[in-house]
Design an enzyme around this catalytic site. Structure first.
Site, PDB file in Angstrom:
ATOM      1  CB  CYS A 118      62.782  10.139 -10.355  1.00  0.00           C
ATOM      2  SG  CYS A 118      64.377  10.907 -10.221  1.00  0.00           S
ATOM      3  CD  GLU A 143      64.084  14.744 -17.394  1.00  0.00           C
ATOM      4  OE1 GLU A 143      62.994  14.577 -18.003  1.00  0.00           O
ATOM      5  OE2 GLU A 143      64.813  13.795 -17.088  1.00  0.00           O
ATOM      6  CD  GLU A 201      60.698  13.971 -15.965  1.00  0.00           C
ATOM      7  OE1 GLU A 201      61.455  13.172 -16.516  1.00  0.00           O
ATOM      8  OE2 GLU A 201      60.613  14.094 -14.722  1.00  0.00           O
ATOM      9  CG  HIS A 240      65.101  13.951 -21.987  1.00  0.00           C
ATOM     10  ND1 HIS A 240      65.021  12.586 -22.046  1.00  0.00           N
ATOM     11  CD2 HIS A 240      64.505  14.312 -20.832  1.00  0.00           C
ATOM     12  CE1 HIS A 240      64.404  12.144 -20.971  1.00  0.00           C
ATOM     13  NE2 HIS A 240      64.075  13.167 -20.215  1.00  0.00           N
ATOM     14  CG  HIS A 276      58.908  12.965 -20.958  1.00  0.00           C
ATOM     15  ND1 HIS A 276      59.586  14.116 -21.315  1.00  0.00           N
ATOM     16  CD2 HIS A 276      59.594  12.436 -19.919  1.00  0.00           C
ATOM     17  CE1 HIS A 276      60.633  14.267 -20.525  1.00  0.00           C
ATOM     18  NE2 HIS A 276      60.664  13.267 -19.663  1.00  0.00           N
ATOM     19  CG  HIS A 331      61.313   8.829 -18.220  1.00  0.00           C
ATOM     20  ND1 HIS A 331      62.696   8.748 -18.220  1.00  0.00           N
ATOM     21  CD2 HIS A 331      61.012  10.142 -18.139  1.00  0.00           C
ATOM     22  CE1 HIS A 331      63.195   9.967 -18.163  1.00  0.00           C
ATOM     23  NE2 HIS A 331      62.199  10.835 -18.108  1.00  0.00           N
ATOM     24  CE1 TYR A 372      61.665  18.555 -13.869  1.00  0.00           C
ATOM     25  CE2 TYR A 372      59.938  17.042 -13.202  1.00  0.00           C
ATOM     26  CZ  TYR A 372      61.230  17.271 -13.627  1.00  0.00           C
ATOM     27  OH  TYR A 372      62.075  16.232 -13.823  1.00  0.00           O
ATOM     28  CD1 TRP A 400      63.434  14.991  -9.246  1.00  0.00           C
ATOM     29  CD2 TRP A 400      64.690  15.619 -10.983  1.00  0.00           C
ATOM     30  NE1 TRP A 400      64.469  14.099  -9.346  1.00  0.00           N
ATOM     31  CE2 TRP A 400      65.253  14.461 -10.414  1.00  0.00           C
ATOM     32  CE3 TRP A 400      65.302  16.194 -12.106  1.00  0.00           C
ATOM     33  CZ2 TRP A 400      66.406  13.862 -10.920  1.00  0.00           C
ATOM     34  CZ3 TRP A 400      66.442  15.585 -12.593  1.00  0.00           C
ATOM     35  CH2 TRP A 400      66.973  14.443 -12.008  1.00  0.00           C
ATOM     36  CD  GLU A 441      67.138   4.758 -10.234  1.00  0.00           C
ATOM     37  OE1 GLU A 441      67.454   5.552  -9.321  1.00  0.00           O
ATOM     38  OE2 GLU A 441      66.518   5.104 -11.250  1.00  0.00           O
TER      39      GLU A 441
END
Length: 179
Positions: free
Chosen positions: A67, A112, A114, A26, A32, A69, A102, A159, A87
């Site tokens: 969201c 970010e 991604e 980051h 990524h 990774h 983005y 995002w 979460e």
């Protein structure tokens, strides 16, 4: 280094090109792999979460159900299901919708960048969010979300501004194919 702190670096075709520690990726704005999960209830309202205030970026902002990774060697769909459980405290089927790339920079020097795998599911049961991840949650209609994005854009993650219209378009196209 612990696997959970490693991100999968990819090219613009989502082909892996190695791994890197999360915060370093980051800081360096490395592309990524990521995923975003959007959940609707049977009435067509979308589940939004307010990110915990202590998140490393975008704390306190509203966004989609979850969201994150995927771990190295973890498929994005499996990662999406895992993080939804971690979460938001529930499990439901999710289906792949689309992918997009983005890039968003934040005031704290992180970026970010991604290749985001987007998944959509439906759920009407109890929600038990992890307070370390989620400050609050609610269901809103797409029209209410559109109005809130227009009137209070700073309350939403970068995002979400990009993905929400894409998800809505995907849902309309899916209804045409099914209906």
């Amino acid at each position: 280094m612990e696997q959970t702190n490693m991100l999968v670096l990819v090219n613009e075709q989502d082909e892996p090109r190695g791994t890197m520690e999360k915060m370093e990726a980051h800081r360096k704005a490395e592309l990524h792999r990521a995923f975003s999960v959007f959940i609707y209830n049977a009435a067509g309202d979308m589940l939004l979460q307010q990110r915990a205030l202590n998140k490393y970026h975008s704390g306190g902002l509203w966004t989609n159900a979850c969201c994150s990774h995927p771990y190295p060697d973890e498929e994005p769909a499996a990662a999406g299901s895992r993080r939804l459980r971690e979460e938001m405290g529930f499990v439901t089927d999710i289906q792949p919708a689309f992918q997009f790339v983005y890039k968003a920079s934040f005031d704290n020097g992180l970026t970010e960048y991604e290749y985001d795998h987007v998944f959509v599911g439906e759920y009407d049961g109890p929600i038990h969010p992890d307070p370390a991840e989620v400050n609050d949650y609610c269901f809103l209609s797409p029209a209410e979300i559109e109005a809130a994005l227009a009137s209070h854009p700073a309350r939403f993650t970068a995002w979400f501004h990009l993905a929400f219209p894409k998800v809505q378009q995907w849902r309309k196209q899916s209804e045409v194919c099914i209906g």
